[in-house]
Design a protein around this motif. Sequence first.
Motif, PDB file in Angstrom:
ATOM      1  N   ARG A  38       0.836  -1.204   0.000  1.00  0.00           N
ATOM      2  CA  ARG A  38       0.000   0.000   0.000  1.00  0.00           C
ATOM      3  C   ARG A  38       0.866   1.248   0.000  1.00  0.00           C
ATOM      4  N   ASN A  40       0.470   5.275   0.636  1.00  0.00           N
ATOM      5  CA  ASN A  40      -0.495   6.235   1.178  1.00  0.00           C
ATOM      6  C   ASN A  40      -1.011   7.152   0.069  1.00  0.00           C
ATOM      7  N   THR A  41      -2.178   7.721   0.287  1.00  0.00           N
ATOM      8  CA  THR A  41      -2.803   8.590  -0.700  1.00  0.00           C
ATOM      9  C   THR A  41      -1.868   9.733  -1.082  1.00  0.00           C
ATOM     10  N   ASP A  59      -5.279   7.489  -5.131  1.00  0.00           N
ATOM     11  CA  ASP A  59      -5.152   6.352  -4.229  1.00  0.00           C
ATOM     12  C   ASP A  59      -4.533   5.206  -5.018  1.00  0.00           C
ATOM     13  N   ARG A  81       7.103   6.466  -2.514  1.00  0.00           N
ATOM     14  CA  ARG A  81       6.084   7.487  -2.271  1.00  0.00           C
ATOM     15  C   ARG A  81       6.541   8.841  -2.799  1.00  0.00           C
TER      16      ARG A  81
END
Length: 133
Positions: A38, A40-41, A59, A81
């Motif tokens: 995952r 993060n947004t 997302d 990220r």
Amino acid sequence: MKRRLFVALLATSAALPLAARASDKGEKKPSGGDNYVRINTVTAYTTRPGARRGVMTVDCGLDIPDPALRQRAELVLPRLRAAFVQAVQIYAGGLPAGAPPNPEFLARNLQRSADEVLGKKGARVLMGAILVN
């Protein structure tokens, strides 16, 4: 004043048994499955109609079937990220006012960034939602 302290103490003591029972159940399965990493947004500024400032929210995550590559991705997650934020910021900055985002173009940019940071192909970018407010 002492009544506030008593109420706070009472609330925390009531919550302790609930927290202990929740931790006894074991670890929770990560959302998206075992191969999913995952991210993060990611958000970036964009221009809305009338020259107002808007926010684009993306997302996303990575599907990585190879365990060694998945472990590498988890280690370099801050770099991933940062690369995703940079790609979204560049795209959102050049988006014309009021134009809808192009998910295919954005996915290609994010895929290129992921491959560059990880050093090889094998991770697939998954996008959940693109919102422009």
